[in-house]
Design an enzyme around this catalytic site. Structure first.
Site, mmCIF file in Angstrom:
data_model
loop_
_atom_site.group_PDB
_atom_site.id
_atom_site.type_symbol
_atom_site.label_atom_id
_atom_site.label_comp_id
_atom_site.label_asym_id
_atom_site.label_seq_id
_atom_site.Cartn_x
_atom_site.Cartn_y
_atom_site.Cartn_z
ATOM 1 N N HIS A 33 -9.552 5.361 1.594
ATOM 2 C CA HIS A 33 -8.162 5.283 1.144
ATOM 3 C C HIS A 33 -7.621 6.708 0.973
ATOM 4 C CE1 HIS A 33 -9.255 1.142 0.312
ATOM 5 N NE2 HIS A 33 -7.990 0.861 0.056
ATOM 6 N N HIS A 39 0.767 -1.231 0.000
ATOM 7 C CA HIS A 39 0.000 0.000 0.000
ATOM 8 C C HIS A 39 0.807 1.296 0.000
ATOM 9 C CE1 HIS A 39 -3.083 -2.925 1.117
ATOM 10 N NE2 HIS A 39 -3.951 -2.079 0.592
ATOM 11 N N HIS A 80 -5.527 -2.472 8.740
ATOM 12 C CA HIS A 80 -5.407 -2.311 7.296
ATOM 13 C C HIS A 80 -5.061 -0.863 6.914
ATOM 14 C CE1 HIS A 80 -6.217 -4.255 3.337
ATOM 15 N NE2 HIS A 80 -6.129 -2.983 2.971
#
Length: 580
Positions: free
Chosen positions: A446, A265, A369
């Protein structure tokens, strides 16, 4: 006969001795320089073997001070790529760098360069390139993503977009660590390419140099690409992080420091020369005595020479047992773990679930996450997007400064949750994260990134909105959203949003990003998994709109991916002028 034979040998020896000095030091020893198309040297295509649509015009012994390059457009609808080349780039590459060639095409390039004497030269070069060549795997419907341009407004024609995407797993060695972790997920290869506003690919990264099929060290998705101030690119991949320039020249490529594993990521560079990387911790000792590998819940800061100067263990900063959002997630799409049979079904948490890359609570599972990092130089803090928790700002002292999320389940941190207000500063009523007025929190978001207009942009994916699932999956939507945060008053105001009006067609269950672009006062948004649940290929949508309340669409490109159930990751504007 014998004497004649001896004389012949002697003659050969003498002849050999007589020519050797001339060959060694004489005029014939010099190698003639290969003849180039112009007054410079030859064109070296794909000079560093990883960027096939780049080249270098070798100097051919000449000394240049600067140059100007134009890659001519292909056909009437093509786009010129023009840029200046500084002396530093010429010296670094011993030539003039060419970026933005078309694939499988006889490219025509206009070059203007200045010699040290001050004299200017104008030349035209032709470069034939090969077709795009990448991995081919079972299930593909097309060899490469297809860029379908829907609109380009005047003034945006010169945009170049760096597209980051994923591909199917290749057959590879299992690298699952003995105590869980996310290494097995990191077997995905990836697409990394640049498209212009005509939809033509003008750069791509050859996947073969970075294929981890037979190398544990090289396994992983290349994620977190960012262009640096000098034009170079940083990215990380599984067990490594690296820096390259746009021609493919390696600046460095390093293993993660010992004890840290499973990047995915995000990697960013700070303004004081360090890198922050989202990783996991190997052999983590939980309070209950169990030893696990953590999953996407560690941030490390690394200096220029690879030393770890700081770490943030989110297991001790936040509560890894908070489950209020995780229980509301659609279990069909948790990051890139896609299972179409579970569409619309909430995640079922099991107290004794195995450790590893699974949506669950407790250290050793995918409870947080983290999918983005930003650094706030004003107070030396980091802003983190945690898909399964919320958006959080944390100081170097490891204390939470604020939380942007619904105020539910934050044990011991409820006072850090920002209070939503309207444009008059009036408090808004919220019930389980659902607020009155034109305000909504980001859900499974995000890229929580700061802008240079003192705001925070977030891509609100929208899964688990209101800590629930809608009656039908097609009721879901995603947004690009901008917030104004007052850290003194601990309030947050929503000042801009886009995407809700686009409905399910623009919905992205996972991945995606939004960037404020100050050069054109616009918002670049990438709904990177749009169409994920369609029967055909997914159709990620790149949309750049004006950043005012009119929200005029300036550019829109719909991308057909190569196979069903594949997503893109992020998109960003690429600045060629920075690179050269």
């Amino acid at each position: 006969m014998k004497n004649s034979f001896k004389l012949s040998i002697a003659a050969l020896i003498v002849a050999g001795l007589s020519v050797q000095p001339a060959m060694a030091g004489g005029k014939d020893a010099a190698t003639a320089a290969p003849k180039g198309q112009g007054e410079l040297g030859i064109v070296v295509i794909n000079p560093y073997k990883i960027a096939p649509l780049t080249a270098i015009i070798d100097l051919g012994g000449k000394r240049l001070t600067n140059a100007e390059v134009t890659i001519r457009a292909k056909g009437k609808k093509g786009i010129d790529i023009s840029y200046d080349v500084q002396r530093k780039a010429i010296l670094t590459h011993n030539g003039i760098p060419l970026f933005g060639l078309y694939a499988n095409y006889m490219n025509v390039i206009d070059v203007k360069y200045q010699l040290e004497s001050g004299e200017w030269k104008n030349e035209t070069y032709k470069v034939q390139t090969q077709p795009i060549y990448t991995n081919a795997v079972d299930g593909q419907l097309a060899p490469f993503p297809e860029n379908n341009v829907q609109k380009v407004a005047k003034g945006f024609e010169d945009r170049l977009y760096f597209i980051l995407g994923t591909q199917r797993d290749l057959e590879s060695k299992n690298m699952q660590w003995s105590r869980g972790g996310a290494a097995d997920w990191n077997s995905h290869p990836s697409y990394n390419y640049v498209t212009d506003t005509a939809g033509d690919v003008r750069w791509y990264l050859s996947p073969f140099r970075f294929d981890g099929t037979d190398s544990n060290e090289m396994r992983g998705v290349m994620m977190g690409w960012h262009q640096m101030d000098n034009g170079e690119m940083i990215v990380a991949k599984g067990q490594s992080y690296m820096r390259y320039d746009l021609l493919g020249r390696k600046v460095f490529e390093r293993r993660l420091p010992r004890g840290y594993i499973d990047h995915s990521h995000e990697i960013i560079a700070t303004d004081h020369g360090t890198y922050m990387i989202r990783v996991a911790k190997k052999d983590y000792h939980r309070p209950d005595g169990k030893v696990v590998n953590t999953v996407r819940d560690y941030i490390i800061e690394i200096d220029a020479t690879g030393n770890v100067v700081e770490e943030w263990d989110l297991n001790t900063i936040l509560d890894p047992t908070r489950d209020v959002l995780i229980k509301a997630l659609d279990s069909s799409a948790v990051c890139l773990n896609i299972d179409m049979d579970k569409m619309g079904k909430k995640v079922e948490l099991e107290p004794d679930a195995p450790f590893g890359d699974h949506a669950g609570i407790g250290t050793g599972r995918n409870w947080s996450h983290v999918n983005s990092i930003d650094y706030d130089a004003k107070d030396d803090s980091i802003i983190l997007s945690l898909r399964h928790q919320g958006t959080v700002k944390v100081g170097r002292d490891k204390k939470v400064k604020w939380i942007l999320a619904g105020n539910v389940g934050w044990k011991g941190l409820s006072d850090k949750v920002l209070t939503p207000v309207d444009d008059k500063g009036r408090k808004l009523d919220c019930n389980r994260g659902v607020c009155e007025g034109d305000f909504d929190f980001p859900w499974t978001q995000h890229t929580a990134w700061l802008t240079d207009r003192d705001t925070l942009t977030v891509f609100d994916n929208g899964d688990g909105r209101g800590f629930d699932q809608p009656a039908m999956p097609t009721m879901k939507y995603s947004r690009g959203v901008e917030y104004k945060i007052d850290e003194d008053k601990m309030t947050v105001e929503q000042v801009w949003e886009y995407g809700k009006e686009r409905g399910y067609d623009w919905y992205s269950a996972v991945t995606s990003n939004v960037n404020y672009m100050s050069d054109k006062d616009s918002m670049l948004m990438f709904s990177a998994s749009a169409g994920l649940f369609d029967k055909g290929r997914s159709h990620p949508i790149l949309t750049e709109v004006s950043a005012d309340q009119d929200k005029d669409i300036k550019v829109e490109i719909r991308i057909n991916h190569v196979a069903p159930r594949l997503v893109m990751y992020r998109a960003q504007v690429l600045d060629v002028e920075l690179a050269f």
